[in-house]
Design a protein around this motif. Structure first.
Motif, short mmCIF file in Angstrom:
data_model
loop_
_atom_site.label_atom_id
_atom_site.label_comp_id
_atom_site.label_asym_id
_atom_site.label_seq_id
_atom_site.Cartn_x
_atom_site.Cartn_y
_atom_site.Cartn_z
N ILE A 72 24.57 39.53 46.57
CA ILE A 72 25.23 39.95 45.32
C ILE A 72 26.30 40.98 45.65
CG2 ILE A 72 24.88 40.97 43.03
CD1 ILE A 72 21.84 40.19 43.45
N PHE A 73 27.52 40.74 45.16
CA PHE A 73 28.63 41.68 45.30
C PHE A 73 28.97 42.24 43.92
CE2 PHE A 73 29.18 38.64 48.77
CZ PHE A 73 29.39 39.48 49.86
N ASP A 74 28.92 43.56 43.77
CA ASP A 74 29.12 44.19 42.47
C ASP A 74 29.94 45.47 42.62
OD1 ASP A 74 28.90 45.23 39.90
OD2 ASP A 74 26.76 45.64 40.03
N PRO A 75 31.11 45.56 41.98
CA PRO A 75 31.90 44.55 41.28
C PRO A 75 32.88 43.87 42.24
CG PRO A 75 32.94 46.66 40.96
CD PRO A 75 31.72 46.88 41.83
N LEU A 76 33.29 42.69 41.88
CA LEU A 76 34.18 41.89 42.72
C LEU A 76 35.43 42.65 43.15
CD1 LEU A 76 35.08 39.20 43.97
CD2 LEU A 76 36.00 38.58 41.74
N THR A 77 36.01 43.40 42.27
CA THR A 77 37.28 44.08 42.55
C THR A 77 37.21 45.05 43.73
OG1 THR A 77 39.14 45.22 41.52
CG2 THR A 77 36.95 45.97 40.90
N HIS A 78 36.03 45.55 44.08
CA HIS A 78 35.90 46.47 45.21
C HIS A 78 35.72 45.77 46.55
CE1 HIS A 78 34.59 50.19 42.67
NE2 HIS A 78 35.78 49.72 42.34
N PHE A 79 35.75 44.43 46.54
CA PHE A 79 35.54 43.68 47.77
C PHE A 79 36.81 42.97 48.25
CE2 PHE A 79 31.41 44.43 46.00
CZ PHE A 79 30.70 44.85 47.11
N HIS A 80 37.94 43.40 47.73
CA HIS A 80 39.20 42.81 48.19
C HIS A 80 40.35 43.74 47.84
CE1 HIS A 80 40.75 41.70 44.20
NE2 HIS A 80 39.48 41.49 43.90
N THR A 81 41.51 43.46 48.46
CA THR A 81 42.74 44.19 48.15
C THR A 81 43.80 43.22 47.64
OG1 THR A 81 43.54 43.96 50.43
CG2 THR A 81 42.30 45.97 49.88
N LEU A 82 43.36 42.10 47.09
CA LEU A 82 44.27 41.05 46.66
C LEU A 82 44.60 41.17 45.18
CD1 LEU A 82 42.53 38.14 48.58
CD2 LEU A 82 44.65 39.30 49.21
N ASN A 83 45.55 40.38 44.75
CA ASN A 83 45.96 40.32 43.34
C ASN A 83 45.07 39.30 42.63
OD1 ASN A 83 47.17 39.93 40.88
ND2 ASN A 83 49.23 39.66 41.70
N GLU A 84 44.22 39.75 41.73
CA GLU A 84 43.31 38.85 41.01
C GLU A 84 44.05 37.92 40.06
OE1 GLU A 84 40.31 41.26 39.15
OE2 GLU A 84 39.31 41.65 41.04
N ASN A 85 45.32 38.17 39.81
CA ASN A 85 46.11 37.28 38.96
C ASN A 85 46.79 36.17 39.75
OD1 ASN A 85 45.69 38.55 36.40
ND2 ASN A 85 46.92 40.24 37.17
#
Length: 182
Positions: A72-85
């Motif tokens: 489980i990865f929580d929250p997704l945004t802290h596991f990358h440096t990419l543009n979610e859009n």
């Protein structure tokens, strides 16, 4: 299960877990700082390697060593440096999660935040409320959306609304989902 979360301090997480009662012995919790897994980041017109591949390989080794069946990865945004859009960026991220899932033979659960739903807006759309690229909705096998719905007359009372959609797996019957979830 291995739960990697980056938002809640370890002392606060410990208190929350105590409220859940007896926990299984095979639940592992990790609370690192941000733990980026993407293998590149965009800098203008060029891509720069992030050096995450050794980190991913160490994570895979740990999952195999402890026979992890759910990661489980929580929250997704802290596991990358990419543009979610960006569809391309989100697709890259999901390639990494698939690599981990297939190599470790485990499920991968990503916790992602919804966009803010206005207070006056009472209709929830489920996965369509996710912030970011439509790929965040299209890539996973299934999406489970949980909303807290507060009673406007009595703020002490609240309910939870559950939205569930599947793409690449069998759809769960609503009554069965309710039976399993209590």
């Amino acid at each position: 299960a291995l739960y990697i979360q980056t938002e809640i301090p370890l002392w606060a997480l410990s208190e929350r877990l105590k409220l859940m009662g007896t926990l299984p012995d095979n639940l592992f919790v990790a609370t690192p700082a941000k733990y980026h897994l993407n293998c590149y980041r965009d800098e203008g017109m060029k891509r720069v390697e992030t050096g995450a591949e050794p980190r991913i390989r160490r994570l895979i080794e740990a999952c195999k060593e402890y026979a992890v069946k759910l990661l489980i990865f929580d929250p997704l945004t802290h596991f990358h440096t990419l543009n979610e859009n960006s569809v391309e960026h989100v697709s890259h991220l999901f390639e990494i999660f698939r690599w981990i899932a297939v190599t470790c033979n485990c499920g991968v659960l990503l916790v992602h935040h919804h966009r803010k739903v206005e207070r006056s807006e009472s209709k929830y759309q489920g996965a369509e409320d996710m912030r970011g690229s439509i790929s965040l909705y299209a890539e996973p096998d299934s999406v489970l959306s949980v909303y807290q719905v507060r009673d406007r007359r009595n703020l002490e009372l609240s309910q939870y609304k559950l939205g569930f959609s599947t793409r690449h797996c069998e759809q769960i019957e609503p009554m069965e989902l309710c039976r399993l979830g209590g």
